[in-house]
Design an enzyme around this catalytic site. Sequence first.
Site, PDB file in Angstrom:
ATOM      1  N   ARG A 113      27.440 -28.881 -31.364  1.00 18.82           N
ATOM      2  CA  ARG A 113      26.051 -28.430 -31.251  1.00 18.82           C
ATOM      3  C   ARG A 113      25.132 -29.282 -32.112  1.00 18.82           C
ATOM      4  NH1 ARG A 113      25.919 -22.670 -33.180  1.00 18.82           N
ATOM      5  NH2 ARG A 113      27.816 -23.254 -34.306  1.00 18.82           N
TER       6      ARG A 113
ATOM      7  N   TYR B  66      36.430 -32.921 -26.813  1.00 22.25           N
ATOM      8  CA  TYR B  66      35.552 -31.979 -26.129  1.00 22.25           C
ATOM      9  C   TYR B  66      34.899 -32.652 -24.920  1.00 22.25           C
ATOM     10  CZ  TYR B  66      35.717 -29.137 -30.406  1.00 22.25           C
ATOM     11  OH  TYR B  66      36.134 -28.391 -31.469  1.00 22.25           O
TER      12      TYR B  66
ATOM     13  N   ASP C 261      22.632 -23.873 -28.765  1.00 23.34           N
ATOM     14  CA  ASP C 261      23.396 -23.774 -27.521  1.00 23.34           C
ATOM     15  C   ASP C 261      22.659 -22.840 -26.572  1.00 23.34           C
ATOM     16  OD1 ASP C 261      23.888 -21.210 -28.446  1.00 23.34           O
ATOM     17  OD2 ASP C 261      25.959 -21.594 -29.004  1.00 23.34           O
TER      18      ASP C 261
END
Length: 528
Positions: A379, A264, A278
């Site tokens: 997250r 990521y 988020d």
Amino acid sequence: MGARRPHGRRARPRARHVLLHGPRHRHGALPIPEHRCRRARGGRRHGGGGGRPRSRRAAHLPEPLAPFGEARSAGRRAHALRRRRGLRAQLGGARRLRGHGGRQGRRRAHHRRAALPARRARGVHAARPGRLGARQLPREGRHGRGGARAHDGRRRPQGRGRLHLVGIRGRGGGARGRAFGRRAEDGGARGVKRGTSGLSLVVGVNKPAGMSSHDVVNRCRRIFDERRVGHTGTLDPMATGVLPICVGPATRLDAYLVGHDKRYRVRIALGAATTTDDAEGEVVRTGDVPERVLDPSFAASFAEGLAGARKQLPPAYSAIKVNGKKACDEARRGTIIDLAPRDIVVHEARLLAVHEAGDGCELPSWDVEFHVSKGTYIRALARDAGVALGCPAHVAALERTQLGLLRLEECVTLETLAEAKDRAALDPVRLLGTRFVFADEGLAQTVRNGGALPGSTALFERRRSTMEAELCACTAGVRESCEGPRADEVVAVIAENKLVALYAYDEGRAAYRARCVFQTGVSRGRDL
């Protein structure tokens, strides 16, 4: 002398052939004893004479037809059959079945005839003789939908297909009507086909922001006109990047395409915490950002320290199910479910950039690249990093750049996929990352039947190099493996350049056992 007849018992006459039920019997003639023939024509069971017929239909039956072996023309037989069908129409569908005659049978026929005007007013048809044919499609029911009805006026189960049927008198959706219908040209077939497209492949989609993973699946169903579509790695609606999509029978590969590592690129906003960890959640807490956090050397050192194995508490807004309920759904209702910590591994964490507030960002932020194991929530990594830094944090942007062996460069947008369709297929063997077997014609037949393969079957593997090197003409991308099979190792079977099965090695029996067999082989696409 012949055998004596038992006392008190009469000898029954020889059977004659009588056509009793018209076209319902394929052979047309049924052997019925002579003493029962009078009953069928309205006479009494015993003795001669007439007597009152047991039903109106029985009174109008023609004379018994001779057996087909006798000299009776086909035209006369057909005429008798037409007479019987006409009688059924006149009686309004009241049929005299064996055991349903007499007073009760006449009473049923009377009620059916009396109910015909009311049924016609409601849009229900009168009973028609014979079975539904190509020119006897059902009309629309009283609710305006395809309500096919049986000969006695009862409604058949509504057809579940999304095909609008165009017939002689209207549209119908019954099971028989579908055989003679066609798809309406005005877009009446809403959604996707209930059938299959014959495709079996795997594609990589670059998911846009604002769409859920399920939204992408629905879009692919319309693109391929195929209902069997699934994805192998959920992305949050705000996230973008790699999303593998399986189409057709290839959806059975999802159990083998999950569980891989992921990469990521994430932007971690510092100074604010949200309900969902988020940017889509509501801000619930703010705080000052320490000055050292904006130091690139400190940030790089801190990011490298995030690597390693640890326990991670999943976010409250996650798709994890507890007692059959999703945590995110319960959180939206105001109920927070206590989730158990998970074991995760961060293989690599590398700082890409540091942004101050106002430098294209509302809050100070870090750009970090993560290489993590299955089940890791980015997250939660951002949330925990903020706690360690002494300031709240959340994910401002997220992009998945790799899932297993599928990279972002190999994925296409939904617009490109709509144009390319099956030409965007990828090689599932390479995505699985397993060794494989080439099956000839004889071995392929064994595989299609799910038979075992001998343990001495030759294994092949890809060279551990980049995809560009494999596609180079001067480099062989496939070679025979030097190592023998390992216990419970899953291997792919290739026949006619398609993935036809997955097998696992049984060390105790020294043979390969079938795990998953595809009757429709999975296309290997352009990546061969």
